[in-house]
Write a protein that holds these residues in place. Sequence first.
Motif, PDB file in Angstrom:
ATOM      1  N   ASN A   1      -0.852  13.853  14.110  1.00 47.40           N
ATOM      2  CA  ASN A   1      -2.250  14.018  14.491  1.00 47.40           C
ATOM      3  C   ASN A   1      -2.466  14.873  15.730  1.00 47.40           C
ATOM      4  O   ASN A   1      -3.477  14.740  16.398  1.00 47.40           O
ATOM      5  CB  ASN A   1      -2.890  12.650  14.754  1.00 47.40           C
ATOM      6  CG  ASN A   1      -4.061  12.439  13.852  1.00 47.40           C
ATOM      7  OD1 ASN A   1      -4.442  13.366  13.140  1.00 47.40           O
ATOM      8  ND2 ASN A   1      -4.656  11.276  13.877  1.00 47.40           N
TER       9      ASN A   1
ATOM     10  N   LYS B   1       0.472   9.835   7.818  1.00 52.87           N
ATOM     11  CA  LYS B   1       0.131   9.823   9.232  1.00 52.87           C
ATOM     12  C   LYS B   1       0.342   8.422   9.766  1.00 52.87           C
ATOM     13  O   LYS B   1       0.454   7.470   9.009  1.00 52.87           O
ATOM     14  CB  LYS B   1      -1.340  10.220   9.423  1.00 52.87           C
ATOM     15  CG  LYS B   1      -1.558  11.702   9.553  1.00 52.87           C
ATOM     16  CD  LYS B   1      -2.818  11.978  10.342  1.00 52.87           C
ATOM     17  CE  LYS B   1      -3.871  12.659   9.513  1.00 52.87           C
ATOM     18  NZ  LYS B   1      -5.141  12.781  10.230  1.00 52.87           N
TER      19      LYS B   1
ATOM     20  N   LEU C   1       2.672   1.833  -3.235  1.00 55.49           N
ATOM     21  CA  LEU C   1       1.767   2.399  -4.238  1.00 55.49           C
ATOM     22  C   LEU C   1       1.570   3.886  -3.991  1.00 55.49           C
ATOM     23  O   LEU C   1       1.610   4.696  -4.922  1.00 55.49           O
ATOM     24  CB  LEU C   1       0.413   1.668  -4.188  1.00 55.49           C
ATOM     25  CG  LEU C   1      -0.651   2.233  -5.107  1.00 55.49           C
ATOM     26  CD1 LEU C   1      -0.356   1.870  -6.541  1.00 55.49           C
ATOM     27  CD2 LEU C   1      -2.029   1.768  -4.725  1.00 55.49           C
ATOM     28  N   ALA C   2       1.378   4.248  -2.724  1.00 59.33           N
ATOM     29  CA  ALA C   2       1.164   5.650  -2.366  1.00 59.33           C
ATOM     30  C   ALA C   2       2.361   6.499  -2.787  1.00 59.33           C
ATOM     31  O   ALA C   2       2.203   7.556  -3.402  1.00 59.33           O
ATOM     32  CB  ALA C   2       0.922   5.781  -0.866  1.00 59.33           C
TER      33      ALA C   2
ATOM     34  N   LEU D   1      -5.526  19.520   2.757  1.00 63.36           N
ATOM     35  CA  LEU D   1      -5.625  18.080   2.523  1.00 63.36           C
ATOM     36  C   LEU D   1      -5.963  17.769   1.077  1.00 63.36           C
ATOM     37  O   LEU D   1      -5.497  16.784   0.511  1.00 63.36           O
ATOM     38  CB  LEU D   1      -6.694  17.488   3.438  1.00 63.36           C
ATOM     39  CG  LEU D   1      -6.346  17.498   4.926  1.00 63.36           C
ATOM     40  CD1 LEU D   1      -7.517  17.032   5.745  1.00 63.36           C
ATOM     41  CD2 LEU D   1      -5.137  16.621   5.189  1.00 63.36           C
TER      42      LEU D   1
ATOM     43  N   ARG E   1      -0.481   1.891   8.807  1.00 64.53           N
ATOM     44  CA  ARG E   1      -1.062   1.062   9.850  1.00 64.53           C
ATOM     45  C   ARG E   1       0.038   0.380  10.630  1.00 64.53           C
ATOM     46  O   ARG E   1       1.137   0.162  10.121  1.00 64.53           O
ATOM     47  CB  ARG E   1      -1.957   0.008   9.229  1.00 64.53           C
ATOM     48  CG  ARG E   1      -3.398   0.365   9.456  1.00 64.53           C
ATOM     49  CD  ARG E   1      -4.284  -0.669   8.887  1.00 64.53           C
ATOM     50  NE  ARG E   1      -3.942  -0.929   7.501  1.00 64.53           N
ATOM     51  CZ  ARG E   1      -4.317  -2.045   6.897  1.00 64.53           C
ATOM     52  NH1 ARG E   1      -4.950  -2.969   7.546  1.00 64.53           N
ATOM     53  NH2 ARG E   1      -4.028  -2.215   5.626  1.00 64.53           N
TER      54      ARG E   1
ATOM     55  N   CYS F   1      -3.100  17.179  -1.217  1.00 69.92           N
ATOM     56  CA  CYS F   1      -2.137  16.114  -0.940  1.00 69.92           C
ATOM     57  C   CYS F   1      -2.750  14.749  -1.232  1.00 69.92           C
ATOM     58  O   CYS F   1      -3.964  14.596  -1.254  1.00 69.92           O
ATOM     59  CB  CYS F   1      -1.746  16.102   0.527  1.00 69.92           C
ATOM     60  SG  CYS F   1      -1.191  17.638   1.173  1.00 69.92           S
ATOM     61  N   PHE F   2      -1.877  13.766  -1.385  1.00 72.80           N
ATOM     62  CA  PHE F   2      -2.295  12.381  -1.242  1.00 72.80           C
ATOM     63  C   PHE F   2      -2.161  12.045   0.225  1.00 72.80           C
ATOM     64  O   PHE F   2      -1.320  12.613   0.925  1.00 72.80           O
ATOM     65  CB  PHE F   2      -1.416  11.453  -2.068  1.00 72.80           C
ATOM     66  CG  PHE F   2      -1.725  11.501  -3.527  1.00 72.80           C
ATOM     67  CD1 PHE F   2      -2.987  11.852  -3.981  1.00 72.80           C
ATOM     68  CD2 PHE F   2      -0.752  11.194  -4.468  1.00 72.80           C
ATOM     69  CE1 PHE F   2      -3.268  11.897  -5.320  1.00 72.80           C
ATOM     70  CE2 PHE F   2      -1.029  11.237  -5.823  1.00 72.80           C
ATOM     71  CZ  PHE F   2      -2.291  11.595  -6.239  1.00 72.80           C
ATOM     72  N   PHE F   3      -2.966  11.113   0.672  1.00 75.97           N
ATOM     73  CA  PHE F   3      -2.923  10.802   2.096  1.00 75.97           C
ATOM     74  C   PHE F   3      -2.726   9.308   2.292  1.00 75.97           C
ATOM     75  O   PHE F   3      -3.393   8.493   1.665  1.00 75.97           O
ATOM     76  CB  PHE F   3      -4.224  11.251   2.750  1.00 75.97           C
ATOM     77  CG  PHE F   3      -4.381  10.760   4.162  1.00 75.97           C
ATOM     78  CD1 PHE F   3      -3.633  11.318   5.182  1.00 75.97           C
ATOM     79  CD2 PHE F   3      -5.254   9.733   4.463  1.00 75.97           C
ATOM     80  CE1 PHE F   3      -3.756  10.862   6.476  1.00 75.97           C
ATOM     81  CE2 PHE F   3      -5.385   9.270   5.757  1.00 75.97           C
ATOM     82  CZ  PHE F   3      -4.631   9.830   6.761  1.00 75.97           C
ATOM     83  N   HIS F   4      -1.803   8.969   3.157  1.00 79.58           N
ATOM     84  CA  HIS F   4      -1.660   7.560   3.507  1.00 79.58           C
ATOM     85  C   HIS F   4      -1.480   7.421   5.002  1.00 79.58           C
ATOM     86  O   HIS F   4      -0.706   8.157   5.608  1.00 79.58           O
ATOM     87  CB  HIS F   4      -0.468   6.925   2.784  1.00 79.58           C
ATOM     88  CG  HIS F   4      -0.331   5.463   3.078  1.00 79.58           C
ATOM     89  ND1 HIS F   4      -1.170   4.522   2.532  1.00 79.58           N
ATOM     90  CD2 HIS F   4       0.502   4.800   3.896  1.00 79.58           C
ATOM     91  CE1 HIS F   4      -0.836   3.329   2.991  1.00 79.58           C
ATOM     92  NE2 HIS F   4       0.169   3.462   3.835  1.00 79.58           N
ATOM     93  N   TYR F   5      -2.226   6.486   5.581  1.00 81.55           N
ATOM     94  CA  TYR F   5      -2.120   6.227   7.007  1.00 81.55           C
ATOM     95  C   TYR F   5      -1.321   4.946   7.193  1.00 81.55           C
ATOM     96  O   TYR F   5      -1.745   3.889   6.733  1.00 81.55           O
ATOM     97  CB  TYR F   5      -3.525   6.084   7.598  1.00 81.55           C
ATOM     98  CG  TYR F   5      -3.545   5.833   9.085  1.00 81.55           C
ATOM     99  CD1 TYR F   5      -3.417   6.887   9.979  1.00 81.55           C
ATOM    100  CD2 TYR F   5      -3.685   4.551   9.594  1.00 81.55           C
ATOM    101  CE1 TYR F   5      -3.423   6.675  11.339  1.00 81.55           C
ATOM    102  CE2 TYR F   5      -3.692   4.328  10.957  1.00 81.55           C
ATOM    103  CZ  TYR F   5      -3.559   5.395  11.821  1.00 81.55           C
ATOM    104  OH  TYR F   5      -3.574   5.173  13.162  1.00 81.55           O
TER     105      TYR F   5
ATOM    106  N   GLU G   1       0.834  -1.207   0.000  1.00 83.11           N
ATOM    107  CA  GLU G   1       0.000   0.000   0.000  1.00 83.11           C
ATOM    108  C   GLU G   1       0.863   1.250   0.000  1.00 83.11           C
ATOM    109  O   GLU G   1       0.623   2.195  -0.737  1.00 83.11           O
ATOM    110  CB  GLU G   1      -0.861   0.023   1.262  1.00 83.11           C
ATOM    111  CG  GLU G   1      -2.121  -0.775   1.180  1.00 83.11           C
ATOM    112  CD  GLU G   1      -2.806  -0.803   2.543  1.00 83.11           C
ATOM    113  OE1 GLU G   1      -2.880  -1.905   3.104  1.00 83.11           O
ATOM    114  OE2 GLU G   1      -3.218   0.244   3.040  1.00 83.11           O
TER     115      GLU G   1
ATOM    116  N   GLU H   1      -5.584  18.903  13.759  1.00 84.44           N
ATOM    117  CA  GLU H   1      -6.192  18.536  12.484  1.00 84.44           C
ATOM    118  C   GLU H   1      -5.775  19.535  11.429  1.00 84.44           C
ATOM    119  O   GLU H   1      -5.597  20.715  11.715  1.00 84.44           O
ATOM    120  CB  GLU H   1      -7.707  18.495  12.635  1.00 84.44           C
ATOM    121  CG  GLU H   1      -8.152  17.194  13.267  1.00 84.44           C
ATOM    122  CD  GLU H   1      -9.617  17.206  13.593  1.00 84.44           C
ATOM    123  OE1 GLU H   1     -10.400  17.507  12.690  1.00 84.44           O
ATOM    124  OE2 GLU H   1      -9.943  16.926  14.746  1.00 84.44           O
TER     125      GLU H   1
END
Lengths: 281, 389
Positions: A160, A32, A17-18, A169, A178, A172-176, A14, A163
């Motif tokens: 975090n 994040k 890919l991001a 936001l 995990r 941007c692209f966003f990826h968390y 993931e 906010e």
Amino acid sequence: MAFVSTDNYIVSDELALAVNAAVTLEKPLLIKGEPGTGKTRLAEELAQSLNTELIQWHIKSTTKAQHGLYEYDAVSRLRDSQLGSDKVHDINNYIRPGKLWQAFTANKRPVLLIDEIDKADIEFPNDLLHELDRMAFYVHETGEQVSATERPIVIITSNNEKELPDAFLRRCFFHYIRFPDADTLRAIVDVHFPQIQPQLLSTALEVFFELRELPGLKKKPSTSELLDWLKLLLAEDIPAEVLTDKQQKGGLMPMFGALLKNEQDVALVEKLAFLAKRQGR
Amino acid sequence: MLIDFFFTLRKYGLKTSITELLDLLNALKQQVIFADTEAFYQLSRLCLVKDETQYDKFDRAFADYFEGVAEIDIAASIPPEWLIPEVLRKLSDDDKAKLQALGGLDKLLETLRERLKEQQKKHSGGNKWIGTGGTSPFGAYGYNPEGVRIGQQGSGARRAVKVWDKREFKDLDTDSELNNRSIKLALKQLRKFARSGAETELDLHGTIQATSEQAGWLDLRFMRERHNAIKLLVFFDIGGSMDDHIEQCQKLFAAVKSEFKHLEFFYFHNCVYEGVWRDNKRRYTEQLKTDDIIHTYGSDYKLIFVGDATMGPYEIEYPGGSVEHFNELPGKVWLQRLLAQYPKAVWLNPQPKQWWQHYYSIGLIEQIMQKRMYPLTLDGLTAAIKTLL
């Protein structure tokens, strides 16, 4: 050019890919995740794998957006004028380029890391909207327009604490990131400690995940804490059996200081171990 | 292209914008991914969702939209060997005896498979997981399929249960009215700048003045940086009826804590009496005298109470009215003493305003606070801040 796991850094599919999408589409990537899951490391590894420069901009509570663009050093100019230096006639001598400027004018497309953007004032991301969008800004003192020859790869990390505004936001692209599962974690540990015994590792991981699942911990231990802990275990040459022996030291694991960073958490784990011991009898 | 998908997302309450959709289309055009639904899921989430608390909504919307796009026969792809040990482990001896009476585990699993097929048809061939409510044959033994955890067997299940149907981000979805950022923005109005600390900033006017006074001989002047000089005392009601509002209060608390440097907070229960505390674990051993607080913090502090003010009227009006201890002075007296020391004060009440009239105690407190009670909403907070300044 795709970004994949390296010899010392494991990326999930993931995340790869991001990163690749952000690189291809020239968009900033906002990352994040729990502290200690390798957000900052990502930028370092990316720069290394692309063989390019990494420009790091660490954000503090007092950082202003302007600091990233440039600063005008009025004081030294005034001093120079007093001393009669020739430098004083050219204002360019007193403009100090910031990190964004450096990134925009780099020879090879660099990686720009804006680290812990949530530490700054609440308006900070809004002040950078235009600059990140157009990858250009205007220097008022000289009337110069600084624009990126090649759009840098921008990685932004956030813990975090605050906010971020919607308008920011959206750009941007966003990826968390995990928290890694047991298998990924094992791969990560393998990369860092190739010589660790399998038995010690699996026991340590068991203890670690058990600890993460305790409800009510103030700060859950994360990957970087696990790595520190393993380092200590290896240095002290602690055998795997000691880890499973819950009776010692009031039920705390050896070298617990590397995993638990807060005296309330230590007290909680101790109490639970005590209860478990009583039930076991 | 993907217009329907976009609107499905919006229908599920995701605030995706057109720019983000264009980003996604651009990424597809650039062939970041190619003909792979799982990669498409990740890519679209990357472009369209900007907050991990929204991942759950996205997963649901994605499943809804792609239901039927890729139909998969779940029942056929459950290998029996990973169902059996799991089930056996969960059954007690008593259950096993009952199971034998029903024709053994094989028979039961057969029923489960059939039920799965049936259910899939009913739900129009979707890839949704087995429902929870008592339709399962396991129900008789007190285990529903969720309890058996059919979907959690690692990679074998991955093909059957799509990633988005796993909905791993379920915990994080918060549909809160008061989000942290908006609280902080509201609190930002509570600012009064004053210069304090080390002298680091160039004072241009001072420098010009000083330099001309010295007939052009440069004399640099610096001044202190501007900081927010607001000082706050916050009293939180804790426990009892406040439990319903704890989340709202925590958000407010987190926002307050990160925005103000001069901040002291205390807890009380229902009404302020002679003692308050800073740590709920040590509330009986480490109480602070309210008198001491009045003597310690100057009257330039601003006072904020956060509480639902829902209690028996005697808790405010009479000595000995407290529910926890014998108070020599009524709560009213302590509130009035605090208000006398800190004239700038407000009470924030998490109870919805339309309910206030139904509680006598809220009226009492409102009277003591001289009408400075505001609901704990964004508007209420903004109004309260205006009163404080």
